[in-house]
Design a protein around this motif. Structure first.
Motif, PDB file in Angstrom:
ATOM      1  N   THR A 135      -9.251   1.950   8.036  1.00 20.59           N
ATOM      2  CA  THR A 135     -10.156   2.985   7.336  1.00 20.59           C
ATOM      3  C   THR A 135      -9.271   3.983   6.638  1.00 20.59           C
ATOM      4  N   GLY A 136      -8.053   4.145   6.910  1.00 23.11           N
ATOM      5  CA  GLY A 136      -7.070   5.060   5.969  1.00 23.11           C
ATOM      6  C   GLY A 136      -6.656   4.119   5.018  1.00 23.11           C
ATOM      7  N   LEU A 137      -6.544   2.708   4.982  1.00 20.97           N
ATOM      8  CA  LEU A 137      -5.971   1.967   3.885  1.00 20.97           C
ATOM      9  C   LEU A 137      -7.184   1.793   2.908  1.00 20.97           C
ATOM     10  N   SER A 138      -8.369   1.755   3.465  1.00 17.82           N
ATOM     11  CA  SER A 138      -9.562   1.699   2.668  1.00 17.82           C
ATOM     12  C   SER A 138      -9.579   2.788   1.646  1.00 17.82           C
ATOM     13  N   VAL A 139      -9.235   4.173   2.221  1.00 12.34           N
ATOM     14  CA  VAL A 139      -9.234   5.352   1.288  1.00 12.34           C
ATOM     15  C   VAL A 139      -7.994   5.079   0.298  1.00 12.34           C
ATOM     16  N   LEU A 140      -6.983   4.839   0.681  1.00  9.47           N
ATOM     17  CA  LEU A 140      -5.777   4.905  -0.074  1.00  9.47           C
ATOM     18  C   LEU A 140      -5.918   3.930  -1.174  1.00  9.47           C
ATOM     19  N   LEU A 141      -6.359   2.591  -0.922  1.00  7.97           N
ATOM     20  CA  LEU A 141      -6.390   1.541  -2.077  1.00  7.97           C
ATOM     21  C   LEU A 141      -7.799   1.544  -2.814  1.00  7.97           C
ATOM     22  N   ARG A 142      -8.920   2.087  -2.324  1.00  4.75           N
ATOM     23  CA  ARG A 142     -10.216   1.639  -2.865  1.00  4.75           C
ATOM     24  C   ARG A 142     -11.229   3.056  -2.840  1.00  4.75           C
ATOM     25  N   MET A 228      -3.938  12.719 -11.362  1.00  6.24           N
ATOM     26  CA  MET A 228      -5.138  11.857 -11.254  1.00  6.24           C
ATOM     27  C   MET A 228      -4.880  10.541 -11.532  1.00  6.24           C
ATOM     28  N   SER A 229      -4.103  10.267 -12.629  1.00  2.00           N
ATOM     29  CA  SER A 229      -3.871   8.841 -12.776  1.00  2.00           C
ATOM     30  C   SER A 229      -3.184   8.182 -11.903  1.00  2.00           C
ATOM     31  N   SER A 230      -2.165   8.721 -11.155  1.00  2.00           N
ATOM     32  CA  SER A 230      -1.563   8.116 -10.061  1.00  2.00           C
ATOM     33  C   SER A 230      -2.476   7.458  -8.872  1.00  2.00           C
ATOM     34  N   MET A 231      -3.733   8.506  -8.809  1.00  2.00           N
ATOM     35  CA  MET A 231      -4.599   7.855  -7.750  1.00  2.00           C
ATOM     36  C   MET A 231      -5.168   6.639  -7.867  1.00  2.00           C
ATOM     37  N   GLN A 232      -5.022   6.045  -9.188  1.00  2.00           N
ATOM     38  CA  GLN A 232      -5.501   4.578  -9.396  1.00  2.00           C
ATOM     39  C   GLN A 232      -4.494   3.442  -9.328  1.00  2.00           C
ATOM     40  N   ILE A 233      -3.111   3.935  -9.027  1.00  2.00           N
ATOM     41  CA  ILE A 233      -2.173   2.807  -9.099  1.00  2.00           C
ATOM     42  C   ILE A 233      -2.392   1.784  -8.290  1.00  2.00           C
ATOM     43  N   PHE A 234      -2.817   1.717  -6.864  1.00  2.00           N
ATOM     44  CA  PHE A 234      -3.090   0.873  -6.121  1.00  2.00           C
ATOM     45  C   PHE A 234      -4.588   0.197  -5.933  1.00  2.00           C
ATOM     46  N   GLU A 235      -5.405   0.564  -6.988  1.00  2.00           N
ATOM     47  CA  GLU A 235      -6.820   0.236  -6.808  1.00  2.00           C
ATOM     48  C   GLU A 235      -6.823  -1.425  -6.534  1.00  2.00           C
ATOM     49  N   ASN A 236      -5.998  -2.134  -7.204  1.00  2.00           N
ATOM     50  CA  ASN A 236      -6.277  -3.571  -7.185  1.00  2.00           C
ATOM     51  C   ASN A 236      -5.356  -4.287  -6.260  1.00  2.00           C
ATOM     52  N   THR A 237      -4.839  -3.418  -5.196  1.00  2.00           N
ATOM     53  CA  THR A 237      -3.920  -4.215  -4.392  1.00  2.00           C
ATOM     54  C   THR A 237      -4.708  -4.626  -3.336  1.00  2.00           C
ATOM     55  N   ILE A 238      -4.081  -5.923  -2.849  1.00  2.00           N
ATOM     56  CA  ILE A 238      -4.847  -6.781  -1.893  1.00  2.00           C
ATOM     57  C   ILE A 238      -5.737  -7.847  -2.248  1.00  2.00           C
TER      58      ILE A 238
END
Length: 238
Positions: A135-142, A228-238
């Protein structure tokens, strides 16, 4: 396909071995925006959305997929990885510490790992099960930018009273510098953590009352393009 409800693993941060009967892990969710009515299982701290717990266990993979932004295949892969790194011989807090120690061998990552563990342990029961983790990982990544900022605020708000104090931020900053170690070039000054805290409060503490509320934190971050830009860094991880 085996149902994940049969295989939840919960490891305590206190015990060197998992208990015979693992503590129950309950679903954590972000509360809706201010003013929205919530059920009895939801709570708010001074108007701040916080992670709360529902009163029943998930039924399986399908329910986890419905409450995260991962596909079934991604959840299966994450679960296999979770089982591999969590075992009765290695509680998850210890695993967090070992993982960060590999990335920062020159420092001490134990304090920062402890803060991260508490951030993932959404219901605060001292144990971390797969549901908490994913659940936490989903928030951080997606998650949305606001969901990620909610998660970050809860990380910094150590005692969960709805505001960030200088003492709390200093603990976090010291843990980060301890993790980085003395090998960082140029070597940080002993006063560096406190200086970062002062910079943080100059930016975030808008009314100068010595604490940063959720509203101040959110507004300041949303007006900072770099954050705000840094919020998108890991969006495509996994």
């Amino acid at each position: 396909m085996p149902r994940f409800a049969l295989g939840w693993r919960c490891w305590s941060r206190h015990s060197p071995a998992a208990p015979r009967t693992p503590p129950r892990c309950r679903r954590s969710r972000f509360l809706p925006p201010s003013g929205h009515k919530t059920g009895s299982s939801h709570r708010r701290v001074q108007g701040i959305p916080v992670l709360s717990a529902a009163r029943h266990q998930p039924e399986g993979l399908e329910e986890l997929q419905a409450h995260t932004k991962f596909t079934k295949k991604e959840l299966q892969s994450l679960y296999r990885g979770f089982k591999n790194v969590s075992s009765p011989r290695a509680p998850f807090l210890e695993t967090f510490t070992l993982i960060y120690a590999q990335f920062f061998p020159q420092g001490d990552s134990s304090a920062y790992a402890h803060f991260l563990f508490n951030a993932f342990d959404a219901d605060g029961n001292g144990a971390l099960c797969f549901e908490d983790f994913v659940t936490g990982l989903s928030v951080l990544l997606r998650g949305t930018a606001q969901e990620k900022l909610n998660w970050a605020f809860n990380l910094y708000d150590i005692n969960k009273d709805g505001c960030i104090t200088k003492e709390e931020m200093l603990e976090i900053m010291k843990s980060i510098y301890d993790m980085m170690g003395r090998c960082t070039m140029p070597a940080p000054r002993d006063s560096a953590p406190a200086e970062h805290v002062e910079q943080f409060f100059m930016k975030m503490d808008r009314n100068g009352d010595g604490v940063v509320t959720y509203e101040e934190f959110l507004e300041s971050c949303q007006q900072d393009a770099a954050i705000m830009s840094s919020m998108q860094i890991f969006e495509n991880t996994i």
